[in-house]
Design an enzyme around this catalytic site. Structure first.
Site, PDB file in Angstrom:
ATOM      1  N   ASN A   1     -70.347-135.200 -24.427  1.00  0.00           N
ATOM      2  CA  ASN A   1     -69.064-134.924 -25.062  1.00  0.00           C
ATOM      3  C   ASN A   1     -68.124-134.311 -24.037  1.00  0.00           C
ATOM      4  O   ASN A   1     -68.552-133.835 -22.980  1.00  0.00           O
ATOM      5  CB  ASN A   1     -69.246-133.956 -26.230  1.00  0.00           C
TER       6      ASN A   1
ATOM      7  N   HIS B   1     -65.573-133.875 -18.882  1.00  0.00           N
ATOM      8  CA  HIS B   1     -66.558-134.564 -19.729  1.00  0.00           C
ATOM      9  C   HIS B   1     -67.941-134.266 -19.170  1.00  0.00           C
ATOM     10  O   HIS B   1     -68.234-134.550 -18.011  1.00  0.00           O
ATOM     11  CB  HIS B   1     -66.311-136.072 -19.761  1.00  0.00           C
ATOM     12  N   CYS B   2     -68.793-133.711 -20.014  1.00  0.00           N
ATOM     13  CA  CYS B   2     -70.138-133.319 -19.576  1.00  0.00           C
ATOM     14  C   CYS B   2     -71.162-134.285 -20.147  1.00  0.00           C
ATOM     15  O   CYS B   2     -71.344-134.351 -21.374  1.00  0.00           O
ATOM     16  CB  CYS B   2     -70.447-131.892 -20.040  1.00  0.00           C
ATOM     17  N   PRO B   3     -71.866-135.047 -19.311  1.00  0.00           N
ATOM     18  CA  PRO B   3     -72.877-135.974 -19.832  1.00  0.00           C
ATOM     19  C   PRO B   3     -74.068-135.256 -20.456  1.00  0.00           C
ATOM     20  O   PRO B   3     -74.748-135.824 -21.318  1.00  0.00           O
ATOM     21  CB  PRO B   3     -73.289-136.778 -18.603  1.00  0.00           C
TER      22      PRO B   3
END
Length: 327
Positions: free
Chosen positions: A162, A156-158
């Site tokens: 997403n 999960h990439c802030p």
């Protein structure tokens, strides 16, 4: 909770009562599945806004501090066009990575009626995520931020607010690539501009005052260097994951593959949607032309964004025993 091989193949695990279907709500209707994908996470939204602001800041310094005051018209036009084209592609890739369903498993489909309709055979066991009440395909992992199970979830990439998964990995790779390119381009232009200002009068090399010009250039240099290193590393790890057919989570868990790997060029074709073309570099091309896996390879889950009940039944109809997973 780790399960022993004996636990994995107990016939009781295929019974609906064991999966506690009464705690699950029915999946949403088909009419509600066409809504836009967007994660309402405060930290992720803030990081996404900061990302766009940093790109706009870099464009401001490149245009108004370095290129517009330049006496070389051809130099300004060429570099301004190139930088803004790459920045536009970077933001478009970020937009697609943020608003594309990464491969979410239908939520709440582990209902009693649906599980009984599967007519599981003795020895068959299904994945069941107790957090989102979903029947879980192989290689799917639950994301605590998205609150969904994501197929082939890498992380999960802030910064894109997403998950990076099966359906949006291409856009994330393009985002990191274009950010790395504009960072490198900005560093080169800052270097040339400093040389130009040292040789000429500082009051003539920029429309701003010399102290303001130096501060703006140093900040841009620091930003470009930081993001060049960060995005280059992310780009390399993503391409490596695609070529080895192993996600970041699977690599961290040292998970032994239970699927037939597609690696190298075939992995790139599957991730970017077909044979190599200029569409690979475009964030506006869709992935509906994904190549099929090699002969004999069985997909762990359908490639569509939402699995239908028929597709899940076909998936579970294979003679593969899958343990009940509790994360």
């Amino acid at each position: 909770m780790m399960l022993t091989p004996v636990h994995r193949f107990r016939d009781i695990e295929r019974k609906p009562e064991y999966l506690q279907p009464e705690k699950c709500v029915p999946p949403p209707s088909r009419a509600s599945l066409g809504t836009m994908w967007f994660i309402r996470d405060g930290c992720g939204i803030a990081c996404a806004v900061v990302t766009w602001m940093l790109v706009f800041y870099a464009d401001f310094v490149v245009l108004l501090v370095m290129l517009v005051p330049s006496r070389d018209y051809v130099y300004s036009v060429i570099n301004g066009t190139l930088f803004n084209t790459l920045a536009f592609l970077a933001l478009a890739s970020h937009f697609r990575a943020m608003l594309t369903d990464p491969g979410a498993v239908p939520k709440g489909n582990a209902t009693k009626e649906f599980i009984e309709s599967l007519q599981l055979k003795p020895g068959q066991v299904v994945y069941k995520c107790p957090k989102c009440c979903s029947i879980k395909p192989d290689r799917a992992h639950h994301c605590s931020v998205c609150k969904r199970c994501i197929r082939k979830m890498d992380h999960h990439c802030p910064w894109v607010n997403n998950c990076v998964g099966e359906n949006n990995q291409k856009y994330f790779v393009l985002f990191t690539m274009y950010i790395a390119l504009i960072s490198l381009h900005a560093l080169i232009m800052v270097g040339f501009h400093f040389l130009y200002c040292f040789e000429e009068d500082w009051t003539k090399c920029s429309s701003f005052s010399p102290p303001t010009t130096v501060i703006l250039l140093i900040l841009l240099c620091f930003e470009a260097l930081l993001f060049l290193i960060f995005t280059s590393v992310m780009f390399g790890t993503q391409v490596h994951s695609i070529c080895t057919d192993e996600t970041g989570i699977e690599r961290l868990k040292n998970q032994k593959p239970t699927w037939e790997k597609i690696s190298g060029w075939e992995g790139m074709r599957a991730a970017f949607g077909g044979a190599f073309s200029l569409a690979w570099l475009s964030p506006f091309s869709n992935l509906d032309c994904k190549s099929q896996p090699p002969a004999g390879a069985e997909a762990a889950a359908p490639a569509s964004a939402i699995m239908t009940q028929e597709e899940i039944e076909q998936f579970l109809a294979r003679d593969v025993a899958i343990q009940v997973l509790r994360e």
